[in-house]
Design a protein around this motif. Sequence first.
Motif, PDB file in Angstrom:
ATOM      1  N   LYS A 123      47.134  36.383  79.356  1.00 14.49           N
ATOM      2  CA  LYS A 123      48.392  36.045  80.010  1.00 14.49           C
ATOM      3  C   LYS A 123      48.771  34.621  79.632  1.00 14.49           C
ATOM      4  O   LYS A 123      47.939  33.854  79.159  1.00 14.49           O
ATOM      5  N   ASP A 124      50.042  34.290  79.869  1.00 12.57           N
ATOM      6  CA  ASP A 124      50.520  32.931  79.671  1.00 12.57           C
ATOM      7  C   ASP A 124      50.751  32.347  81.057  1.00 12.57           C
ATOM      8  O   ASP A 124      51.527  32.871  81.837  1.00 12.57           O
ATOM      9  N   ASP A 125      50.053  31.267  81.372  1.00 11.38           N
ATOM     10  CA  ASP A 125      50.168  30.628  82.677  1.00 11.38           C
ATOM     11  C   ASP A 125      50.711  29.221  82.464  1.00 11.38           C
ATOM     12  O   ASP A 125      49.951  28.280  82.231  1.00 11.38           O
ATOM     13  N   GLY A 126      52.022  29.115  82.483  1.00 11.49           N
ATOM     14  CA  GLY A 126      52.658  27.814  82.317  1.00 11.49           C
ATOM     15  C   GLY A 126      52.374  27.160  80.980  1.00 11.49           C
ATOM     16  O   GLY A 126      52.168  25.957  80.900  1.00 11.49           O
ATOM     17  N   GLY A 127      52.317  27.959  79.916  1.00 15.88           N
ATOM     18  CA  GLY A 127      52.078  27.429  78.587  1.00 15.88           C
ATOM     19  C   GLY A 127      50.607  27.414  78.191  1.00 15.88           C
ATOM     20  O   GLY A 127      50.267  27.064  77.073  1.00 15.88           O
ATOM     21  N   LYS A 128      49.716  27.777  79.097  1.00 17.45           N
ATOM     22  CA  LYS A 128      48.284  27.882  78.791  1.00 17.45           C
ATOM     23  C   LYS A 128      47.909  29.353  78.783  1.00 17.45           C
ATOM     24  O   LYS A 128      48.345  30.126  79.641  1.00 17.45           O
TER      25      LYS A 128
ATOM     26  N   THR B 101      45.484  32.345  79.482  1.00 18.27           N
ATOM     27  CA  THR B 101      44.347  32.691  80.326  1.00 18.27           C
ATOM     28  C   THR B 101      43.840  34.065  79.907  1.00 18.27           C
ATOM     29  O   THR B 101      44.590  34.888  79.369  1.00 18.27           O
TER      30      THR B 101
ATOM     31  N   LYS C 200      54.005  37.963  75.513  1.00 12.32           N
ATOM     32  CA  LYS C 200      55.441  38.060  75.807  1.00 12.32           C
ATOM     33  C   LYS C 200      55.979  39.442  75.433  1.00 12.32           C
ATOM     34  O   LYS C 200      56.694  40.069  76.220  1.00 12.32           O
TER      35      LYS C 200
ATOM     36  N   THR D 256      40.565  29.836  81.239  1.00  9.47           N
ATOM     37  CA  THR D 256      41.749  29.196  80.665  1.00  9.47           C
ATOM     38  C   THR D 256      41.364  28.578  79.326  1.00  9.47           C
ATOM     39  O   THR D 256      40.300  27.966  79.207  1.00  9.47           O
TER      40      THR D 256
END
Length: 185
Positions: A144-149, A151, A125, A161
């Motif tokens: 990276k953050d992919d919908g709270g997961k 990666t 972030k 992931t």
Amino acid sequence: MFTSGIRSFAAIAILTASAAIAHAENPMVGGAAMYADKNIVENAVNSKDHTTLVAAVKAAGLVETLQGKGPFTVFAPTNEAFDALPAGTVDTLLKPENKDKLTTVLTCHVVSADAMSSAIAKMVKDDGGEHDVKTVGGCVLKAKDDGGKITLTDEAGGTATVTIADVKQSNGVIHVIDKVLLPKG
């Protein structure tokens, strides 16, 4: 005398319950309990989902390192992740003459830090959606953050992931991933 016995019993019961709660905080991995007071190797050998990873760590001569003080963050690919590699890749990597290449692949899954998922997510972030993660193997992963997961994209362009995050160890943390991370060419 009887009162002190009850106090002692109560103290032992409280300590035992506290230890059970501490162990219960870690998620199960590969059908096995993971204990925060055991090191990365001691826990990994009990996971039925990480037998290939454990065999690879042994073949690369990394057992002693990953039992060391750390701290380490290990992105631990499952057996299914290794199975998804092209046919023959794992067998080739496990050959003694390929120990250096195997070591490079494995150390591209290890970071010299104790990075819980919340810390990784904060770095992602703070860096505007992507954070470079430098591994002990010299690889740079893109977190990276992919919908709270979380990666991780490797140098070959593959993306893993985190499927089980924050498995605390005495010498760091394990994050289970669904793909083997590979170095450049």
